[in-house]
Write a protein that holds these residues in place. Structure first.
Motif, PDB file in Angstrom:
ATOM      1  N   LYS A   1       0.627  -1.279  -0.003  1.00 27.88           N
ATOM      2  CA  LYS A   1       0.076  -0.004   0.083  1.00 27.88           C
ATOM      3  C   LYS A   1       0.977   1.350  -0.008  1.00 27.88           C
ATOM      4  N   PHE A   2       2.010   1.170   0.710  1.00 26.54           N
ATOM      5  CA  PHE A   2       2.722   2.415   1.195  1.00 26.54           C
ATOM      6  C   PHE A   2       3.612   2.632  -0.365  1.00 26.54           C
ATOM      7  N   ASP A   3       4.071   1.325  -0.812  1.00 29.92           N
ATOM      8  CA  ASP A   3       4.893   1.763  -2.168  1.00 29.92           C
ATOM      9  C   ASP A   3       4.082   2.200  -3.290  1.00 29.92           C
ATOM     10  N   TYR A   4       2.688   2.060  -3.249  1.00 27.04           N
ATOM     11  CA  TYR A   4       1.856   2.422  -4.352  1.00 27.04           C
ATOM     12  C   TYR A   4       1.695   4.099  -4.005  1.00 27.04           C
ATOM     13  N   TRP A   5       1.662   4.556  -2.722  1.00 27.49           N
ATOM     14  CA  TRP A   5       1.267   5.768  -2.283  1.00 27.49           C
ATOM     15  C   TRP A   5       2.722   6.482  -2.811  1.00 27.49           C
ATOM     16  N   ARG A   6       3.821   6.032  -2.502  1.00 33.65           N
ATOM     17  CA  ARG A   6       5.114   6.798  -2.693  1.00 33.65           C
ATOM     18  C   ARG A   6       5.758   6.488  -4.043  1.00 33.65           C
ATOM     19  N   TYR A   7       4.960   5.858  -5.030  1.00 33.66           N
ATOM     20  CA  TYR A   7       5.404   5.694  -6.461  1.00 33.66           C
ATOM     21  C   TYR A   7       5.834   7.109  -7.050  1.00 33.66           C
TER      22      TYR A   7
ATOM     23  N   GLU B   1       0.322  16.045  -2.155  1.00 29.09           N
ATOM     24  CA  GLU B   1       0.293  16.966  -1.345  1.00 29.09           C
ATOM     25  C   GLU B   1       1.409  16.614  -0.255  1.00 29.09           C
ATOM     26  N   TRP B   2       1.734  15.459   0.169  1.00 31.19           N
ATOM     27  CA  TRP B   2       2.803  15.275   1.097  1.00 31.19           C
ATOM     28  C   TRP B   2       4.147  15.937   0.608  1.00 31.19           C
ATOM     29  N   VAL B   3       4.347  15.830  -0.709  1.00 33.64           N
ATOM     30  CA  VAL B   3       5.716  16.303  -1.434  1.00 33.64           C
ATOM     31  C   VAL B   3       5.611  17.913  -1.112  1.00 33.64           C
ATOM     32  N   ARG B   4       4.361  18.652  -1.305  1.00 33.29           N
ATOM     33  CA  ARG B   4       4.217  20.031  -1.131  1.00 33.29           C
ATOM     34  C   ARG B   4       4.558  20.470   0.179  1.00 33.29           C
ATOM     35  N   ASP B   5       3.981  19.649   1.066  1.00 32.07           N
ATOM     36  CA  ASP B   5       3.920  19.867   2.593  1.00 32.07           C
ATOM     37  C   ASP B   5       5.506  19.688   3.203  1.00 32.07           C
ATOM     38  N   ASN B   6       6.236  18.996   2.630  1.00 29.56           N
ATOM     39  CA  ASN B   6       7.429  18.368   2.840  1.00 29.56           C
ATOM     40  C   ASN B   6       8.971  18.676   2.090  1.00 29.56           C
ATOM     41  N   SER B   7       8.434  19.861   1.270  1.00 29.22           N
ATOM     42  CA  SER B   7       9.765  20.170   0.419  1.00 29.22           C
ATOM     43  C   SER B   7       9.333  21.856  -0.079  1.00 29.22           C
ATOM     44  N   ASP B   8      10.442  22.504  -0.390  1.00 28.64           N
ATOM     45  CA  ASP B   8      10.224  23.710  -1.144  1.00 28.64           C
ATOM     46  C   ASP B   8      10.867  23.687  -2.509  1.00 28.64           C
ATOM     47  N   TRP B   9      11.445  24.709  -3.043  1.00 25.89           N
ATOM     48  CA  TRP B   9      11.958  24.768  -4.461  1.00 25.89           C
ATOM     49  C   TRP B   9      13.369  24.086  -4.631  1.00 25.89           C
ATOM     50  N   TYR B  10      13.926  24.074  -3.439  1.00 19.43           N
ATOM     51  CA  TYR B  10      15.418  23.463  -3.543  1.00 19.43           C
ATOM     52  C   TYR B  10      15.654  22.202  -2.835  1.00 19.43           C
ATOM     53  N   CYS B  11      16.697  21.335  -3.646  1.00 23.77           N
ATOM     54  CA  CYS B  11      17.011  20.189  -3.002  1.00 23.77           C
ATOM     55  C   CYS B  11      17.958  20.596  -1.810  1.00 23.77           C
ATOM     56  N   PRO B  12      17.442  19.545  -0.648  1.00 29.09           N
ATOM     57  CA  PRO B  12      18.127  20.003   0.570  1.00 29.09           C
ATOM     58  C   PRO B  12      19.659  19.228   0.381  1.00 29.09           C
ATOM     59  N   ILE B  13      19.863  18.578  -0.482  1.00 23.88           N
ATOM     60  CA  ILE B  13      21.449  18.119  -0.719  1.00 23.88           C
ATOM     61  C   ILE B  13      22.199  18.907  -1.578  1.00 23.88           C
ATOM     62  N   CYS B  14      22.016  19.286  -2.771  1.00 23.15           N
ATOM     63  CA  CYS B  14      22.766  20.171  -3.556  1.00 23.15           C
ATOM     64  C   CYS B  14      22.335  21.579  -3.601  1.00 23.15           C
ATOM     65  N   GLY B  15      21.272  21.945  -3.124  1.00 24.55           N
ATOM     66  CA  GLY B  15      20.819  23.244  -2.867  1.00 24.55           C
ATOM     67  C   GLY B  15      20.317  23.807  -4.068  1.00 24.55           C
ATOM     68  N   ASP B  16      20.259  23.248  -5.279  1.00 23.51           N
ATOM     69  CA  ASP B  16      19.830  23.408  -6.445  1.00 23.51           C
ATOM     70  C   ASP B  16      18.277  23.428  -6.625  1.00 23.51           C
ATOM     71  N   LYS B  17      17.829  24.303  -7.424  1.00 22.11           N
ATOM     72  CA  LYS B  17      16.199  24.333  -7.805  1.00 22.11           C
ATOM     73  C   LYS B  17      15.872  22.705  -8.240  1.00 22.11           C
ATOM     74  N   TYR B  18      14.901  22.190  -7.908  1.00 22.39           N
ATOM     75  CA  TYR B  18      14.338  20.815  -8.612  1.00 22.39           C
ATOM     76  C   TYR B  18      14.173  20.996  -9.873  1.00 22.39           C
TER      77      TYR B  18
ATOM     78  N   GLY C   1      13.626  17.376 -11.806  1.00 17.04           N
ATOM     79  CA  GLY C   1      12.593  17.232 -10.987  1.00 17.04           C
ATOM     80  C   GLY C   1      13.037  16.733  -9.372  1.00 17.04           C
ATOM     81  N   LYS C   2      12.097  16.161  -8.735  1.00 20.25           N
ATOM     82  CA  LYS C   2      12.221  15.826  -7.587  1.00 20.25           C
ATOM     83  C   LYS C   2      11.765  14.506  -7.257  1.00 20.25           C
ATOM     84  N   ASN C   3      12.231  13.801  -6.266  1.00 24.28           N
ATOM     85  CA  ASN C   3      11.619  12.608  -5.772  1.00 24.28           C
ATOM     86  C   ASN C   3      11.569  12.136  -4.379  1.00 24.28           C
ATOM     87  N   ILE C   4      10.605  11.252  -4.103  1.00 21.49           N
ATOM     88  CA  ILE C   4      10.498  10.916  -2.661  1.00 21.49           C
ATOM     89  C   ILE C   4      11.488   9.934  -2.564  1.00 21.49           C
TER      90      ILE C   4
END
Length: 149
Positions: A36-42, A57-74, A79-82
């Motif tokens: 179930k979870f794997d479907y959710w986070r696909y 919605e979870w991604v919007r709530d838990n990220s902004d415009w920038y990658c927390p590792i490299c600091g570049d815009k997604y 793009g961005k990944n969970i």
């Protein structure tokens, strides 16, 4: 268990010991929850991750415009990944733990792959020392401390 004062070599040994020990404890309910979870986070590979409105919605709530590792815009990094901080391949019982998730750019996710967290920290420290403070700050300390031998 205090993990903060351990050397990376000690942390690698501990990670291997724990990561190879827990598979036998998984139940059929764990696998059902995981599916179930794997479907959710696909992640569909596009600029926005998630296939359901809930995951988007979870991604919007838990990220902004920038990658927390490299600091570049997604948008500049394919793009961005969970991602799972502690990889599903080694810690499947943590794959449904929201504290184990973060949103990172697709390129950083591909580079991180299935590395254990401490292996990843060491990799970043050696290859990209300027990025190490951000990765260390994102360390899933409570999850790592919750692992029992």
């Amino acid at each position: 268990m205090n993990l903060e004062n351990k050397e990376l070599s000690e942390l690698f040994k501990l990670a291997d010991k724990i990561g190879k020990k827990r598979y036998h404890k998984l139940t059929s309910q764990d696998f059902e929850n995981y599916r179930k979870f794997d479907y959710w986070r696909y992640v569909n590979g596009d600029a926005e991750c998630g296939t359901t409105e809930e995951s988007k919605e979870w991604v919007r709530d838990n990220s902004d415009w920038y990658c927390p590792i490299c600091g570049d815009k997604y948008s500049e990094r394919d793009g961005k990944n969970i991602d799972h901080k502690l990889p599903r391949s080694q810690y499947p019982w943590l794959s449904i733990e929201f504290k184990n998730l973060w949103v990172i750019c697709r390129i950083c996710n591909l580079e991180k792959s299935d590395m254990h967290w401490y292996e990843y920290e060491h990799y970043i420290f050696v290859k990209y020392p300027d990025l190490y403070p951000a990765v260390k700050a994102a360390r899933p300390g409570k999850l790592l401390q919750s692992l029992r031998l």
